[in-house]
Design a protein around this motif. Structure first.
Motif, PDB file in Angstrom:
ATOM      1  N   VAL A 155     -73.985 -28.540  91.051  1.00  0.00           N
ATOM      2  CA  VAL A 155     -74.568 -27.696  90.013  1.00  0.00           C
ATOM      3  C   VAL A 155     -73.502 -26.880  89.291  1.00  0.00           C
ATOM      4  O   VAL A 155     -73.425 -26.881  88.058  1.00  0.00           O
ATOM      5  N   LEU A 198     -73.890 -27.420  85.259  1.00  0.00           N
ATOM      6  CA  LEU A 198     -73.798 -26.254  84.374  1.00  0.00           C
ATOM      7  C   LEU A 198     -72.687 -26.385  83.336  1.00  0.00           C
ATOM      8  O   LEU A 198     -72.915 -26.105  82.157  1.00  0.00           O
ATOM      9  N   TYR A 211     -73.905 -29.269  80.644  1.00  0.00           N
ATOM     10  CA  TYR A 211     -75.095 -29.069  79.806  1.00  0.00           C
ATOM     11  C   TYR A 211     -75.448 -27.604  79.546  1.00  0.00           C
ATOM     12  O   TYR A 211     -76.315 -27.326  78.728  1.00  0.00           O
ATOM     13  N   THR A 235     -76.929 -23.708  80.624  1.00  0.00           N
ATOM     14  CA  THR A 235     -78.105 -23.245  81.362  1.00  0.00           C
ATOM     15  C   THR A 235     -79.385 -23.951  80.917  1.00  0.00           C
ATOM     16  O   THR A 235     -80.329 -24.103  81.691  1.00  0.00           O
ATOM     17  N   ILE A 269     -80.029 -26.888  80.597  1.00  0.00           N
ATOM     18  CA  ILE A 269     -80.318 -28.105  81.362  1.00  0.00           C
ATOM     19  C   ILE A 269     -81.641 -27.944  82.116  1.00  0.00           C
ATOM     20  O   ILE A 269     -82.288 -28.916  82.494  1.00  0.00           O
ATOM     21  N   LEU A 270     -82.044 -26.701  82.325  1.00  0.00           N
ATOM     22  CA  LEU A 270     -83.272 -26.439  83.083  1.00  0.00           C
ATOM     23  C   LEU A 270     -84.556 -26.801  82.346  1.00  0.00           C
ATOM     24  O   LEU A 270     -85.596 -27.004  82.975  1.00  0.00           O
ATOM     25  N   ASN A 296     -85.927 -29.363  80.871  1.00  0.00           N
ATOM     26  CA  ASN A 296     -86.682 -30.561  81.261  1.00  0.00           C
ATOM     27  C   ASN A 296     -87.218 -30.481  82.683  1.00  0.00           C
ATOM     28  O   ASN A 296     -88.335 -30.918  82.956  1.00  0.00           O
ATOM     29  N   ILE A 297     -86.442 -29.941  83.601  1.00  0.00           N
ATOM     30  CA  ILE A 297     -86.896 -29.966  85.002  1.00  0.00           C
ATOM     31  C   ILE A 297     -88.007 -28.938  85.235  1.00  0.00           C
ATOM     32  O   ILE A 297     -88.958 -29.200  85.984  1.00  0.00           O
ATOM     33  N   GLU A 326     -80.035 -31.300  77.010  1.00  0.00           N
ATOM     34  CA  GLU A 326     -79.407 -32.561  76.626  1.00  0.00           C
ATOM     35  C   GLU A 326     -79.318 -32.668  75.106  1.00  0.00           C
ATOM     36  O   GLU A 326     -78.280 -33.023  74.544  1.00  0.00           O
ATOM     37  N   TYR A 378     -80.855 -20.927  78.373  1.00  0.00           N
ATOM     38  CA  TYR A 378     -82.171 -21.441  78.774  1.00  0.00           C
ATOM     39  C   TYR A 378     -83.302 -20.445  78.525  1.00  0.00           C
ATOM     40  O   TYR A 378     -84.338 -20.783  77.943  1.00  0.00           O
ATOM     41  N   GLU A 379     -83.122 -19.214  79.000  1.00  0.00           N
ATOM     42  CA  GLU A 379     -84.210 -18.231  78.884  1.00  0.00           C
ATOM     43  C   GLU A 379     -84.561 -17.978  77.427  1.00  0.00           C
ATOM     44  O   GLU A 379     -85.737 -17.802  77.082  1.00  0.00           O
ATOM     45  N   PHE A 425     -74.819 -17.295  89.325  1.00  0.00           N
ATOM     46  CA  PHE A 425     -74.737 -18.756  89.452  1.00  0.00           C
ATOM     47  C   PHE A 425     -73.850 -19.174  90.626  1.00  0.00           C
ATOM     48  O   PHE A 425     -73.916 -20.316  91.071  1.00  0.00           O
TER      49      PHE A 425
END
Lengths: 596, 78
Positions: A239, A244, A247, A249, A251-252, A254-255, A281, A324-325, A493
């Motif tokens: 990770v 990290l 891609y 943060t 990257i989250l 999709n999951i 992505e 991400y957030e 992280f």
């Protein structure tokens, strides 16, 4: 000897004192907590002269400890009404630590409400207060440019600034910290600390560390050996070593969407049909096509390198990440599936100086009221630029965040805990994060105990996210560990590697011991985390927070979230068990209620 | 049976031809397990996170017609 520098804005005086022995083992969050706990009366008006705004590098700030350059900002929060610590990357922590400063405390409030000050700390430690009234209302980027001109040939310095939202006392105002390129894009975003800075009349802080060496160690060789071990673990873990940096943060996206926990259109669904368009992505592809930077550290000494710059269609820098957030809050939570729209909103938040999470949650609530359509990115940008930035009547309501907006416009589904907007994981299908949201002294905060690790990512074990079992224990352990990491000055992280690689955890106490000359071991690290949380809980208790405040809004218990048709089911007794260690820890510390 | 397959991040390049974005529908013999699909795709022998219909799934879980199988490399953020 580390010192505390106090700037009293009531009489514009500056005092420097040695860090008291009782706080010799504290830094970062533990130290901002200790100062707020000891010196800010629980009844203080968050925007009044009794509140204090504390900046503290972590215990390992100013060293070469990998990812050890986070800065903590602390105060009584105007948003939550409780104690607040919000931390950021950027260059300020290293600069403060190199200046020998364990804590910079901004106290009092100026009589002249129209005055704007810049606080400059020079290489020799001298502190200068300069009037910058002409910067009133300026955005963070204009202030950064103004400082650059002012500094002339001096190139190495860090800035801490606020935009117009902080000056206006808006409850979602954050504090910007400059990154290695000087952009004011790293944020102590949460809890309205920008408003506290604004209430002190401080528009900007400049910390000059040009020519200053890294901080000296008690045992240099042992420190360097531990650094090597820690860095190797961060590079080895999939990770922190690959995911990290490649891609970022986001990257989250999709999951979390796949797990059905990606809050969409004001927490009405756990999946967003346009996630592909705003995924990490896709973000990487577009950034590369446009010639943006897709890998750098947000502060000197970062090994993970998850930060990146978003550039517009013409290749010009617009903002960092977006992270991400922020992509979630300004994207999925508002039904917006366009990265350029999201980036424009992120830039506006950065310049106006408002928390991207609270802003997105606020916009989602406002959209639910029917006054703006979900998905209307241009309309959302207009609200931020024309209403919030200008402080219109509507802008003042929106600027106070999701709850104020929801109450004003009659929205029933308001996703907040302790008045603070929920971050990017729905607590119904991911119940461990719900425990953290409900119980953290910070209000709804994902970083306070990031149970996404074991709930979704299979890092640090595995706990079924859809069941209530084991969630309180998971959150408790993570909240304690996070209190420690935030006090050391680490980026959280590092936890991804620390949870899976025992040598990485050992390296933390080895670095702390070799740097400070104090005895540090695994137990002492966990004790530091517990002490941090004990101060926060006792402070909030004195204000009047009780178990009834450690709950999620009712709709999370009642409204089923698709696709898993999940509701939050962690029993109240489990929530109330998370901080069962506080009485024992407080007794050991010899504290029972706030005050000296 | 038909299964919707989704591979993310660095695993996307293992999608069979004809994929749209991260996804492709594939035909499999009834009773195929998660592990058998992973072997069929020649995914690298590295840690991964596997979901069937949005829930974590072990390699020996049997797939059913209409299932969605999603595989991620180790990722995190926040």
């Amino acid at each position: 000897m580390r010192k505390i520098v106090r700037v009293d804005m009531s009489d514009l005086s500056v005092r420097t004192e040695p860090l008291p022995e009782k706080w010799a083992r504290y830094g970062g969050r533990a130290l901002t907590d200790a100062i707020v706990f000891s010196e800010v009366p629980p009844a203080a008006d968050p925007l009044g002269p009794e509140n204090k705004l504390v900046f503290a590098p972590g215990i390992l700030g100013g060293t070469t400890a990998p990812n050890g350059g986070r800065i903590s900002a602390g105060a009584k929060s105007p948003l939550t009404g409780g104690i607040k610590e919000s931390n950021a990357g950027g260059q300020a922590a290293h600069a403060l630590a190199k200046l020998g400063i364990a804590a910079l405390v901004i106290e009092g409030a100026p009589a002249d409400k129209d005055a704007r000050y810049l606080v400059k700390i020079a290489q020799d430690g001298s502190v200068e207060l300069k009037r910058v009234d002409e910067w009133a209302g300026a955005g963070n980027y204009a202030v950064a440019d103004g400082i650059k001109q002012m500094m002339g040939d001096t190139k190495r310095y860090a800035t801490i600034t606020i935009g117009p939202a902080g000056e206006m006392g808006m409850k979602m105002a954050g504090i910007a910290v400059s990154d290695p390129d000087g952009y004011p894009n790293r944020f102590c975003g949460r809890g309205g600390l920008g408003a506290v800075m604004g209430s002190k009349g401080v528009k900007a802080i400049v910390l000059v560390d040009e020519g200053l060496p890294t901080v000296e160690h008690a045992d240099r060789d042992a420190f360097n050996a531990a650094v090597k071990k820690f860095a190797a673990a961060l590079r080895e873990h999939a990770v922190t070593g690959q995911g990290l940096p490649t891609y970022g943060t986001n990257i989250l996206a999709n999951i979390i969407n796949e797990a059905g926990g990606y809050p969409t259109r004001n927490f009405s669904s756990g999946r967003f049909e346009l996630v592909e368009q705003i995924s990490g992505e896709r973000q990487r592809e577009v950034t590369l096509e446009r010639g943006g930077n897709v890998k750098h550290g947000c502060h000197t000494g970062c090994v993970i390198q998850c930060s990146r710059y978003w550039v517009d269609a013409d290749g010009r820098y617009l903002t960092k990440g977006p992270e991400y957030e922020s992509v979630w809050s300004l994207g999925a939570d508002c039904g917006i599936g366009d990265l350029d729209d999201v980036a424009a909103l992120d830039r506006a938040c950065g310049d106006i100086g408002i928390d991207t999470i609270e802003t997105g949650v606020m916009l989602g609530v406002y959209m639910e009221s029917g006054r703006l359509a979900f998905g209307d990115g241009k309309g959302a940008l207009r609200l931020l630029e024309e209403e919030v930035r200008k402080g219109t009547d509507l802008g003042r309501i929106l600027g106070d965040g999701a709850e104020a907006t929801g109450v004003a416009f009659g929205v029933k589904r308001i996703p907040v805990v302790k008045h603070q907007g929920l971050p990017a994981y729905d607590p119904r299908p991911i119940q461990g994060i719900g425990v953290t949201y409900a119980t953290s002294p910070m209000g709804a905060d994902h970083t306070a105990g990031y149970s996404i690790t074991a709930n979704v990512l299979n890092v640090g074990g595995s706990v079924d996210p859809l069941k209530p079992d084991g969630q309180a224990e998971l959150s408790k352990g993570l909240q304690i560990a996070t209190g420690m990491l935030d006090s050391m000055g680490f980026c959280i992280f590092v936890a991804f590697a620390v949870l899976d690689i025992p040598e990485a955890f050992d390296a933390i106490s080895e670095m702390a011991a070799a740097h400070t000359g104090q005895p540090w071991d695994a137990d002492a690290l966990m004790e530091l985390g517990k002490e941090t949380l004990a101060m926060e809980r006792l402070y909030n208790e004195a204000i009047g927070f009780g178990p009834e405040h450690d709950r999620l809004p009712r709709f999370f218990y009642e409204e089923k979230l698709p696709p898993h048709e999940a509701v939050f089911t962690v029993p109240e007794a489990d929530l109330d068990s998370v901080f069962d260690f506080v009485p024992e820890t407080a007794a050991k510390m010899g504290i029972s209620k706030p005050g000296a | 049976m038909r299964v919707e397959l989704a591979l993310f991040a660095s695993l996307r390049r293992y999608l069979p031809e004809g994929a749209h974005g991260h996804e492709r529908t594939i035909d499999l013999p009834d009773g195929t397990t998660v592990g058998q699909v992973i072997a069929l795709l020649h995914l690298p022998d590295e840690p991964r996170v596997v979901f069937v219909n949005g829930r974590h799934a072990p390699d020996d879980q049997r797939l059913h017609d209409g299932d969605r199988l999603a595989v991620f490399p180790p990722v995190a953020g926040g």
